[in-house]
Design an enzyme around this catalytic site. Sequence first.
Site, PDB file in Angstrom:
ATOM      1  N   LEU A   1      -8.509  -3.426   6.625  1.00 24.87           N
ATOM      2  CA  LEU A   1      -7.487  -2.488   7.111  1.00 24.87           C
ATOM      3  C   LEU A   1      -6.330  -3.214   7.809  1.00 24.87           C
ATOM      4  O   LEU A   1      -6.530  -4.175   8.538  1.00 24.87           O
ATOM      5  CB  LEU A   1      -8.120  -1.485   8.081  1.00 24.87           C
ATOM      6  CG  LEU A   1      -9.267  -0.625   7.526  1.00 24.87           C
ATOM      7  CD1 LEU A   1      -9.700   0.418   8.567  1.00 24.87           C
ATOM      8  CD2 LEU A   1      -8.916   0.053   6.213  1.00 24.87           C
ATOM      9  N   HIS A   2      -5.127  -2.706   7.552  1.00 26.19           N
ATOM     10  CA  HIS A   2      -3.927  -3.216   8.224  1.00 26.19           C
ATOM     11  C   HIS A   2      -3.134  -2.011   8.722  1.00 26.19           C
ATOM     12  O   HIS A   2      -3.571  -0.854   8.546  1.00 26.19           O
ATOM     13  CB  HIS A   2      -3.105  -4.093   7.280  1.00 26.19           C
ATOM     14  CG  HIS A   2      -2.824  -3.451   5.956  1.00 26.19           C
ATOM     15  ND1 HIS A   2      -1.987  -2.370   5.811  1.00 26.19           N
ATOM     16  CD2 HIS A   2      -3.303  -3.709   4.709  1.00 26.19           C
ATOM     17  CE1 HIS A   2      -1.941  -2.010   4.555  1.00 26.19           C
ATOM     18  NE2 HIS A   2      -2.736  -2.787   3.849  1.00 26.19           N
TER      19      HIS A   2
ATOM     20  N   HIS B   1      -2.833   1.103   6.523  1.00 26.53           N
ATOM     21  CA  HIS B   1      -3.985   2.012   6.511  1.00 26.53           C
ATOM     22  C   HIS B   1      -4.051   2.819   7.814  1.00 26.53           C
ATOM     23  O   HIS B   1      -4.373   4.001   7.804  1.00 26.53           O
ATOM     24  CB  HIS B   1      -5.297   1.233   6.413  1.00 26.53           C
ATOM     25  CG  HIS B   1      -5.475   0.457   5.145  1.00 26.53           C
ATOM     26  ND1 HIS B   1      -5.479  -0.919   5.108  1.00 26.53           N
ATOM     27  CD2 HIS B   1      -5.655   0.872   3.872  1.00 26.53           C
ATOM     28  CE1 HIS B   1      -5.676  -1.323   3.854  1.00 26.53           C
ATOM     29  NE2 HIS B   1      -5.776  -0.261   3.084  1.00 26.53           N
TER      30      HIS B   1
ATOM     31  N   GLN C   1     -12.253  -0.971 -10.694  1.00 28.35           N
ATOM     32  CA  GLN C   1     -10.792  -0.953 -10.808  1.00 28.35           C
ATOM     33  C   GLN C   1     -10.200  -2.368 -10.863  1.00 28.35           C
ATOM     34  O   GLN C   1      -8.988  -2.529 -10.864  1.00 28.35           O
ATOM     35  CB  GLN C   1     -10.155  -0.117  -9.703  1.00 28.35           C
ATOM     36  CG  GLN C   1     -10.216  -0.706  -8.287  1.00 28.35           C
ATOM     37  CD  GLN C   1      -9.631   0.244  -7.256  1.00 28.35           C
ATOM     38  OE1 GLN C   1     -10.235   1.258  -6.923  1.00 28.35           O
ATOM     39  NE2 GLN C   1      -8.457  -0.088  -6.745  1.00 28.35           N
TER      40      GLN C   1
ATOM     41  N   GLY D   1      -1.248   5.897   0.461  1.00 28.55           N
ATOM     42  CA  GLY D   1      -0.022   5.206   0.841  1.00 28.55           C
ATOM     43  C   GLY D   1       0.990   5.173  -0.295  1.00 28.55           C
ATOM     44  O   GLY D   1       0.616   5.073  -1.465  1.00 28.55           O
TER      45      GLY D   1
ATOM     46  N   ASP E   1       1.428   2.150  -3.200  1.00 25.03           N
ATOM     47  CA  ASP E   1       0.863   2.303  -4.546  1.00 25.03           C
ATOM     48  C   ASP E   1       1.432   3.589  -5.139  1.00 25.03           C
ATOM     49  O   ASP E   1       0.724   4.597  -5.276  1.00 25.03           O
ATOM     50  CB  ASP E   1      -0.670   2.365  -4.465  1.00 25.03           C
ATOM     51  CG  ASP E   1      -1.249   1.073  -3.920  1.00 25.03           C
ATOM     52  OD1 ASP E   1      -1.282   0.088  -4.659  1.00 25.03           O
ATOM     53  OD2 ASP E   1      -1.630   1.053  -2.734  1.00 25.03           O
TER      54      ASP E   1
ATOM     55  N   ARG F   1      -3.589  -7.940   0.486  1.00 26.56           N
ATOM     56  CA  ARG F   1      -3.446  -9.186  -0.285  1.00 26.56           C
ATOM     57  C   ARG F   1      -2.428 -10.142   0.343  1.00 26.56           C
ATOM     58  O   ARG F   1      -2.347 -11.301  -0.083  1.00 26.56           O
ATOM     59  CB  ARG F   1      -3.082  -8.867  -1.737  1.00 26.56           C
ATOM     60  CG  ARG F   1      -4.241  -8.219  -2.483  1.00 26.56           C
ATOM     61  CD  ARG F   1      -3.999  -8.082  -3.968  1.00 26.56           C
ATOM     62  NE  ARG F   1      -5.204  -7.705  -4.673  1.00 26.56           N
ATOM     63  CZ  ARG F   1      -5.494  -6.458  -5.091  1.00 26.56           C
ATOM     64  NH1 ARG F   1      -4.660  -5.464  -4.866  1.00 26.56           N
ATOM     65  NH2 ARG F   1      -6.627  -6.206  -5.722  1.00 26.56           N
TER      66      ARG F   1
HETATM   67  O1  PAF Z   1      -5.577   2.092  -2.774  1.00 24.13           O
HETATM   68  C1  PAF Z   1      -6.752   1.664  -2.671  1.00 24.13           C
HETATM   69  O2  PAF Z   1      -7.115   0.981  -1.703  1.00 24.13           O
HETATM   70  C2  PAF Z   1      -7.748   1.984  -3.770  1.00 24.13           C
HETATM   71  O3  PAF Z   1      -7.149   1.971  -5.019  1.00 24.13           O
HETATM   72  C3  PAF Z   1      -8.508   3.306  -3.528  1.00 24.13           C
HETATM   73  C4  PAF Z   1      -7.586   4.502  -3.550  1.00 24.13           C
HETATM   74  C5  PAF Z   1      -9.228   3.237  -2.193  1.00 24.13           C
HETATM   75  C6  PAF Z   1      -9.561   3.500  -4.624  1.00 24.13           C
HETATM   76  O4  PAF Z   1     -10.479   2.471  -4.654  1.00 24.13           O
END
Ligand code: PAF
Length: 285
Positions: free
Chosen positions: A33-34, A37, A61, A147, A150, A187
């Site tokens: 978390l940053h 978040h 994913q 957020g 994305d 990242r």
């Molecule tokens: O944005 C993210 O961190 C991920 O894609 C999510 C929405 C938690 C799904 O794994």
Amino acid sequence: MKTVVSLQEMQNSALRWRREGKRIGLVPTMGSLHEGHLSLITRCREQVDIVVVSVFVNPIQFGPQEDFASYPRDLERDATLAEKAGADYIFAPSDQEMYPPDFVSLVKVEKLTERLCGASRPGHFQGVTTVVAKLFNLVQPDVAVFGAKDYQQAAVIRRMVRDLAFPVEIVVAPIVREVNGLAKSSRNQYLSREERAEALILYQSLRFAESLIRGGERQAADIKASMTEMIDSVERSRIDYIEIVHPESLEPVEVITGDVVIALAVFIGKTRLIDNLLVHVAPSS
Ligand code: PAF
């Protein structure tokens, strides 16, 4: 603040809260978390009685050459930060429980996932929509907060919620940036000091593109060419994509006649970073 790992316990608690008339909020995360978040958690706190933050590095994913194994994980730190920001529960399921060996069901949103990150990360959005749909069933949220960094992910999830009639309100909170403009991202910790300085080019190129539009430029190809030149001048950069798209359909725009989203993905060294900017353009201008 409690950490729940069992799927059954999470769903039973959520169903009980609903029977008690409580409003539930979910902030789905992959941990690490940053401040980005934390702003989602704060936003969620304002709207519901119970805030659940899910922390799950979702294996399906990530592509085979991506950073699933090295993705930063520190649940204790995440729990402390989430609690400070106003979370009531951390939901941190195991890979084994989320995806048992006989798991075969996937959720796929078509069209919207074909371009941008979907084009360079095949299967990525199917992994995201599958896990988010499962989290919605486990946590039963009234509100889920994502957020805007994305941008495509938020658009895809909105469409999934609409198409499949999930009874959940999707809130998209603004990008949180460092003072120098770099969008907060888990990242970013992969970047060396030099790369961090170079990564500023993402936001700078977005703001430059915005200034071109404000100055009257309407040809997306010309704007993308100027951005490409700017980013290519940075030593360790490699452009994955630069796109100018319609904010909802995510279809590419050739001539700008209304609001657009400028979205990009750029490698700085080995780290792939994304960013975007919504530019409001009056239809007549
Ligand atoms: O944005 C993210 O961190 C991920 O894609 C999510 C929405 C938690 C799904 O794994």
